[in-house]
Design a protein around this motif. Sequence first.
Motif, PDB file in Angstrom:
ATOM      1  N   LEU A 273     -23.103  97.843  67.976  1.00  0.00           N
ATOM      2  CA  LEU A 273     -23.655  97.227  69.180  1.00  0.00           C
ATOM      3  C   LEU A 273     -24.883  96.391  68.845  1.00  0.00           C
ATOM      4  CD1 LEU A 273     -23.917  98.886  72.656  1.00  0.00           C
ATOM      5  CD2 LEU A 273     -25.804  97.518  71.786  1.00  0.00           C
ATOM      6  N   LEU A 274     -25.752  96.894  67.974  1.00  0.00           N
ATOM      7  CA  LEU A 274     -26.955  96.146  67.605  1.00  0.00           C
ATOM      8  C   LEU A 274     -26.615  94.891  66.803  1.00  0.00           C
ATOM      9  CD1 LEU A 274     -29.327  99.104  66.640  1.00  0.00           C
ATOM     10  CD2 LEU A 274     -29.414  97.692  68.703  1.00  0.00           C
ATOM     11  N   ASP A 275     -25.601  94.992  65.942  1.00  0.00           N
ATOM     12  CA  ASP A 275     -25.149  93.802  65.198  1.00  0.00           C
ATOM     13  C   ASP A 275     -24.561  92.772  66.159  1.00  0.00           C
ATOM     14  OD1 ASP A 275     -25.931  94.994  62.870  1.00  0.00           O
ATOM     15  OD2 ASP A 275     -23.916  95.668  62.290  1.00  0.00           O
ATOM     16  N   ALA A 276     -23.818  93.262  67.152  1.00  0.00           N
ATOM     17  CA  ALA A 276     -23.227  92.371  68.154  1.00  0.00           C
ATOM     18  C   ALA A 276     -24.321  91.687  68.970  1.00  0.00           C
ATOM     19  CB  ALA A 276     -22.300  93.166  69.068  1.00  0.00           C
ATOM     20  N   GLU A 277     -25.392  92.444  69.255  1.00  0.00           N
ATOM     21  CA  GLU A 277     -26.485  91.876  70.057  1.00  0.00           C
ATOM     22  C   GLU A 277     -27.110  90.664  69.372  1.00  0.00           C
ATOM     23  OE1 GLU A 277     -30.905  92.969  71.821  1.00  0.00           O
ATOM     24  OE2 GLU A 277     -29.763  94.524  70.774  1.00  0.00           O
ATOM     25  N   GLU A 278     -27.215  90.715  68.056  1.00  0.00           N
ATOM     26  CA  GLU A 278     -27.818  89.592  67.336  1.00  0.00           C
ATOM     27  C   GLU A 278     -27.010  88.309  67.547  1.00  0.00           C
ATOM     28  OE1 GLU A 278     -29.323  88.403  62.848  1.00  0.00           O
ATOM     29  OE2 GLU A 278     -28.541  90.405  63.242  1.00  0.00           O
ATOM     30  N   GLN A 279     -25.691  88.406  67.423  1.00  0.00           N
ATOM     31  CA  GLN A 279     -24.836  87.238  67.627  1.00  0.00           C
ATOM     32  C   GLN A 279     -24.831  86.810  69.092  1.00  0.00           C
ATOM     33  OE1 GLN A 279     -23.441  85.438  65.164  1.00  0.00           O
ATOM     34  NE2 GLN A 279     -24.591  86.865  63.867  1.00  0.00           N
ATOM     35  N   TYR A 280     -24.769  87.808  69.967  1.00  0.00           N
ATOM     36  CA  TYR A 280     -24.758  87.527  71.408  1.00  0.00           C
ATOM     37  C   TYR A 280     -26.034  86.796  71.824  1.00  0.00           C
ATOM     38  CZ  TYR A 280     -25.614  88.660  76.346  1.00  0.00           C
ATOM     39  OH  TYR A 280     -25.935  88.596  77.675  1.00  0.00           O
ATOM     40  N   SER A 281     -27.184  87.229  71.321  1.00  0.00           N
ATOM     41  CA  SER A 281     -28.462  86.620  71.671  1.00  0.00           C
ATOM     42  C   SER A 281     -28.497  85.146  71.268  1.00  0.00           C
ATOM     43  CB  SER A 281     -29.597  87.391  70.991  1.00  0.00           C
ATOM     44  OG  SER A 281     -30.851  86.911  71.399  1.00  0.00           O
ATOM     45  N   LYS A 282     -28.001  84.847  70.069  1.00  0.00           N
ATOM     46  CA  LYS A 282     -27.950  83.449  69.610  1.00  0.00           C
ATOM     47  C   LYS A 282     -27.044  82.608  70.504  1.00  0.00           C
ATOM     48  CE  LYS A 282     -28.747  84.564  64.729  1.00  0.00           C
ATOM     49  NZ  LYS A 282     -28.132  84.627  63.382  1.00  0.00           N
ATOM     50  N   LYS A 283     -25.884  83.157  70.845  1.00  0.00           N
ATOM     51  CA  LYS A 283     -24.929  82.420  71.679  1.00  0.00           C
ATOM     52  C   LYS A 283     -25.475  82.197  73.085  1.00  0.00           C
ATOM     53  CE  LYS A 283     -20.754  83.888  69.226  1.00  0.00           C
ATOM     54  NZ  LYS A 283     -19.495  84.678  69.315  1.00  0.00           N
ATOM     55  N   ARG A 284     -26.210  83.192  73.612  1.00  0.00           N
ATOM     56  CA  ARG A 284     -26.740  83.048  74.963  1.00  0.00           C
ATOM     57  C   ARG A 284     -27.808  81.952  75.025  1.00  0.00           C
ATOM     58  NH1 ARG A 284     -23.922  82.887  78.313  1.00  0.00           N
ATOM     59  NH2 ARG A 284     -25.731  82.555  79.621  1.00  0.00           N
ATOM     60  N   LEU A 285     -28.634  81.829  73.999  1.00  0.00           N
ATOM     61  CA  LEU A 285     -29.632  80.762  74.002  1.00  0.00           C
ATOM     62  C   LEU A 285     -28.937  79.405  73.944  1.00  0.00           C
ATOM     63  CD1 LEU A 285     -32.617  80.083  74.082  1.00  0.00           C
ATOM     64  CD2 LEU A 285     -32.648  80.145  71.578  1.00  0.00           C
ATOM     65  N   ARG A 286     -27.882  79.312  73.141  1.00  0.00           N
ATOM     66  CA  ARG A 286     -27.115  78.067  73.077  1.00  0.00           C
ATOM     67  C   ARG A 286     -26.438  77.777  74.419  1.00  0.00           C
ATOM     68  NH1 ARG A 286     -27.407  73.589  70.742  1.00  0.00           N
ATOM     69  NH2 ARG A 286     -27.850  74.679  68.774  1.00  0.00           N
ATOM     70  N   SER A 287     -25.920  78.802  75.067  1.00  0.00           N
ATOM     71  CA  SER A 287     -25.279  78.622  76.378  1.00  0.00           C
ATOM     72  C   SER A 287     -26.287  78.189  77.433  1.00  0.00           C
ATOM     73  CB  SER A 287     -24.592  79.920  76.826  1.00  0.00           C
ATOM     74  OG  SER A 287     -23.530  80.249  75.961  1.00  0.00           O
ATOM     75  N   LEU A 288     -27.509  78.740  77.337  1.00  0.00           N
ATOM     76  CA  LEU A 288     -28.559  78.349  78.270  1.00  0.00           C
ATOM     77  C   LEU A 288     -28.880  76.867  78.109  1.00  0.00           C
ATOM     78  CD1 LEU A 288     -30.252  80.067  80.341  1.00  0.00           C
ATOM     79  CD2 LEU A 288     -32.118  79.903  78.706  1.00  0.00           C
ATOM     80  N   GLN A 289     -28.910  76.417  76.875  1.00  0.00           N
ATOM     81  CA  GLN A 289     -29.130  74.993  76.613  1.00  0.00           C
ATOM     82  C   GLN A 289     -28.019  74.157  77.239  1.00  0.00           C
ATOM     83  OE1 GLN A 289     -31.566  72.861  74.556  1.00  0.00           O
ATOM     84  NE2 GLN A 289     -30.474  71.732  76.104  1.00  0.00           N
ATOM     85  N   ASP A 290     -26.774  74.570  77.048  1.00  0.00           N
ATOM     86  CA  ASP A 290     -25.644  73.834  77.611  1.00  0.00           C
ATOM     87  C   ASP A 290     -25.721  73.775  79.136  1.00  0.00           C
ATOM     88  OD1 ASP A 290     -24.718  73.504  75.056  1.00  0.00           O
ATOM     89  OD2 ASP A 290     -23.278  75.157  75.147  1.00  0.00           O
ATOM     90  N   GLU A 291     -26.173  74.883  79.722  1.00  0.00           N
ATOM     91  CA  GLU A 291     -26.250  74.974  81.181  1.00  0.00           C
ATOM     92  C   GLU A 291     -27.290  74.018  81.755  1.00  0.00           C
ATOM     93  OE1 GLU A 291     -27.284  78.527  84.361  1.00  0.00           O
ATOM     94  OE2 GLU A 291     -26.302  79.050  82.477  1.00  0.00           O
ATOM     95  N   TRP A 292     -28.395  73.826  81.022  1.00  0.00           N
ATOM     96  CA  TRP A 292     -29.511  73.043  81.551  1.00  0.00           C
ATOM     97  C   TRP A 292     -29.723  71.721  80.826  1.00  0.00           C
ATOM     98  CZ3 TRP A 292     -32.043  74.294  85.943  1.00  0.00           C
ATOM     99  CH2 TRP A 292     -31.861  75.592  86.433  1.00  0.00           C
ATOM    100  N   VAL A 293     -28.751  71.300  80.022  1.00  0.00           N
ATOM    101  CA  VAL A 293     -28.953  70.120  79.179  1.00  0.00           C
ATOM    102  C   VAL A 293     -29.216  68.857  79.991  1.00  0.00           C
ATOM    103  CG1 VAL A 293     -26.485  69.546  79.001  1.00  0.00           C
ATOM    104  CG2 VAL A 293     -28.065  68.904  77.150  1.00  0.00           C
ATOM    105  N   SER A 294     -28.649  68.762  81.195  1.00  0.00           N
ATOM    106  CA  SER A 294     -28.865  67.558  82.012  1.00  0.00           C
ATOM    107  C   SER A 294     -30.325  67.403  82.401  1.00  0.00           C
ATOM    108  CB  SER A 294     -28.004  67.612  83.280  1.00  0.00           C
ATOM    109  OG  SER A 294     -26.640  67.584  82.962  1.00  0.00           O
ATOM    110  N   ASP A 295     -31.004  68.527  82.667  1.00  0.00           N
ATOM    111  CA  ASP A 295     -32.405  68.470  83.082  1.00  0.00           C
ATOM    112  C   ASP A 295     -33.362  68.600  81.909  1.00  0.00           C
ATOM    113  OD1 ASP A 295     -31.934  68.156  85.794  1.00  0.00           O
ATOM    114  OD2 ASP A 295     -31.783  70.293  86.153  1.00  0.00           O
TER     115      ASP A 295
END
Length: 432
Positions: free
Chosen positions: A288-310
């Motif tokens: 679970l902790l190893d998964a969290e590391e990858q998940y955290s990176k992907k979520r920051l990238r997803s946040l960028q994709d979500e707000w890239v227009s602004d």
Amino acid sequence: MATCFTVELIKRKYKINDEVAKRSFLSKIEDIITRDKKKERAVNYLRQWGDKFWEPTEYRIKEITNKIETELKGSVQAKLAPVELGSSGVARLSEEIKKDVVQRGQAVINEIQMRELTDVLEFLNEDIFHDSKQRFYICIDKLDENWIDDKFRYLLIRSLIETIRDFLKVRNIKIIAVLRTDLIERVIRYTRDSGFQEEKYRSLQLILKWSRNQLKELLDARVNYLVKQRYTNKPVGLSDVLPRSIDGVEAIQYMVDRTLMRPRELIEFFNECIEHAEGSAVITKQALLDAEEQYSKKRLRSLQDEWVSDYPSLIDLAFILRKQPKQFKIGDLKIEEMENFLLNYAIDYSDRSDALSQQAKNVAEGITSIKHFLPTLFHIFYKTGLVGLKTESYESMQWSYNGPEVIVNNSINDDTSVKIHPTFYRVLGIRP
């Protein structure tokens, strides 16, 4: 847009898929005209714009566009010197003539569409969709995808919202458009004009929010389905596959804490756990902790994709939080570290011209002070979900996804407490 919805709904109700079915429908509404002459204009509207009910929606959109274009050419050329309305012709027009063309275009659309719209909606409500036992729904999704250039997309979405409001007059029809909050904000911001009343839009909204228990139940049901489908018919829940706790916190609670309270994030985290536990019957704490590391990176990238227009520079400026305490006051930040970060940012991304990057460069060049820039930056971090803010000592920590969507800049100062969202601990190197 109202025309397309009207034709699609009638087509579905009367199963119109060929010329014979169309004639049968028109025969039925002829009887209505006989009984009520006021409905004649609405019926003529349907004859004009629904000439081929069984054709795909794209066909009818093109048909409507061609009719409007023909009417517009006739109106413009009757009042002005002959002009070509293609791209090369428009480029040669003066600004005054362009403005006149736009006004006449709006007049043509109003004349063709709006004069009959009230009659059509009344007709639909009273004579077509009057049976409360037979309800019809139109669901519209994926409006945040790049299906058209942004400057047209926002105008079309506003038109869609106004059409939905018009269709409220028809009792047994419900049109539902799924929109992210940030997209609605952009639509309002970029299409606002004189006479615009934002509250009319807000009154149409139903904000979807998930509780912790709902998210747990959703994931529990998903686990039960996946395991039963592959291995056993016995009920299997989260407690059977997850470790008991992570750092003294129940495992599922630990996972929910690392979401912005949206199902897709919890599912993404769990899928990452499954991938890291491949070959094992359960998900271990380490998996679970190893998964969290990858998940955290992907979520920051997803946040960028979500707000890239602004905020196209959001992901890079987010690293100003790297290795900070998980909670701190803005006034506790080391000014020299902040200024060095922004100086390096200005050098590395000198080609960026978005507003936030320009403000960061102004700090690096000494045009703006870091004290002036930080409230703006943390306002954006709050809005996008990166951090929570506590602007008053007597308040609790606020998050944009379950509190005020916006905290105004002038309420953010050195005494404002900041809490980095646990979702981003691992990618930002935050020690919990």
